[in-house]
Design an enzyme around this catalytic site. Structure first.
Site, PDB file in Angstrom:
ATOM      1  N   HIS A  46      -2.110   5.278   1.979  1.00 23.20           N
ATOM      2  CA  HIS A  46      -0.986   4.381   1.704  1.00 23.20           C
ATOM      3  C   HIS A  46      -0.606   4.423   0.223  1.00 23.20           C
ATOM      4  O   HIS A  46       0.564   4.592  -0.132  1.00 23.20           O
ATOM      5  CB  HIS A  46      -1.378   2.961   2.117  1.00 23.20           C
ATOM      6  CG  HIS A  46      -0.292   1.946   1.990  1.00 23.20           C
ATOM      7  ND1 HIS A  46       0.311   1.364   3.081  1.00 23.20           N
ATOM      8  CD2 HIS A  46       0.303   1.391   0.903  1.00 23.20           C
ATOM      9  CE1 HIS A  46       1.230   0.500   2.667  1.00 23.20           C
ATOM     10  NE2 HIS A  46       1.230   0.501   1.354  1.00 23.20           N
ATOM     11  N   GLU A  47      -1.606   4.287  -0.638  1.00 24.94           N
ATOM     12  CA  GLU A  47      -1.316   4.238  -2.074  1.00 24.94           C
ATOM     13  C   GLU A  47      -0.898   5.593  -2.617  1.00 24.94           C
ATOM     14  O   GLU A  47      -0.101   5.668  -3.549  1.00 24.94           O
ATOM     15  CB  GLU A  47      -2.518   3.683  -2.835  1.00 24.94           C
ATOM     16  CG  GLU A  47      -2.999   2.316  -2.381  1.00 24.94           C
ATOM     17  CD  GLU A  47      -1.918   1.245  -2.337  1.00 24.94           C
ATOM     18  OE1 GLU A  47      -0.882   1.404  -3.024  1.00 24.94           O
ATOM     19  OE2 GLU A  47      -2.101   0.243  -1.630  1.00 24.94           O
TER      20      GLU A  47
ATOM     21  N   HIS B 174       2.787   5.964  -2.254  1.00 26.20           N
ATOM     22  CA  HIS B 174       3.481   5.330  -3.378  1.00 26.20           C
ATOM     23  C   HIS B 174       3.437   6.241  -4.609  1.00 26.20           C
ATOM     24  O   HIS B 174       4.452   6.402  -5.314  1.00 26.20           O
ATOM     25  CB  HIS B 174       2.842   3.986  -3.716  1.00 26.20           C
ATOM     26  CG  HIS B 174       3.076   2.916  -2.701  1.00 26.20           C
ATOM     27  ND1 HIS B 174       4.298   2.720  -2.095  1.00 26.20           N
ATOM     28  CD2 HIS B 174       2.248   1.963  -2.198  1.00 26.20           C
ATOM     29  CE1 HIS B 174       4.207   1.697  -1.260  1.00 26.20           C
ATOM     30  NE2 HIS B 174       2.978   1.222  -1.305  1.00 26.20           N
TER      31      HIS B 174
END
Length: 218
Positions: free
Chosen positions: A116-117, A120
């Site tokens: 997920h990170e 980003h």
């Protein structure tokens, strides 16, 4: 000034003390209940991060894509720490990926949080003007992270108890819900701005699977 996203796919421990109803809903939907988790220690999560980087196809693909985009990162990019009750982890352009060991309970949660990170991180790499004070920018990167990291897999939704009878479209509903939960915590996106931004960006950003050729796992 660094840009920071505090959204994470990790499991966190919601607390009703001093938390308003909307934030409590966010915590419970995103991270699960206190009773459901036995949290990991910092050394345990550090070891799992090493394994994720070595063994996870999704994470390896994202790391390779960052390298090809001129934003390669190494093991020091990932930091494991203890976090406050209302923070599950995040990504910072200054510090990299931050994982909260006291919000994580399983290897799978660590893997999802890292993926997920890193999405980003990839979005910041490919778009020099990405601005999280812009609700539409924030909505897009949260839609992409929920869509591409595995956050909305069938198994994750089953664990959360969010599967409905109408299975068609379940993945997209999950992506919208989780993106909205994250953007709603942005102080720049209050007063209905988060919902409008997610609604405006959903179609375009859901279709944007870069750097993957398609949504992983679907």
């Amino acid at each position: 000034m660094s840009a920071t996203s505090t959204s994470s796919s990790s499991a966190a421990e919601p607390s009703s003390s001093g938390v308003d109803s909307s934030k409590l809903q966010y915590l419970e939907q995103k991270y699960g209940s206190k009773a459901a988790h036995v949290h990991l220690s910092q050394p345990e999560v550090d070891a799992m991060v090493d394994k994720v980087i070595r063994d996870s196809p999704t994470v390896q693909y994202l790391l390779t894509s960052l390298q090809m985009g001129g934003c390669g990162v190494g093991r020091p990019f990932f930091h494991v720490t203890r976090c406050a009750d209302d923070v599950g982890g995040g990504f910072s352009t200054d510090y990299g990926v931050i994982l909260c060991h006291n919000k994580l309970s399983t290897y799978k949660e660590v893997e999802l949080a890292v993926a997920h990170e890193l999405i980003h991180a990839y979005d910041f790499c490919r778009a020099s003007n990405l601005d999280l004070t812009n609700c539409h920018h924030h909505a897009c990167t949260e839609i992409r992270a929920a869509n591409l990291s595995g956050d909305c897999s069938f198994s994750q939704e089953f664990v959360r108890g969010n599967l409905s009878e109408a299975m068609v479209g379940q993945h997209k509903r999950c992506v919208r819900r989780r993106a909205l939960l994250s953007v709603s915590l942005n102080p720049h996106c209050q007063g209905g701005k988060a919902e409008r931004a997610v609604g405006d960006m959903m179609k375009h950003c859901f279709r944007d699977t870069d750097p993957f050729p398609r949504i992983p796992g679907l």
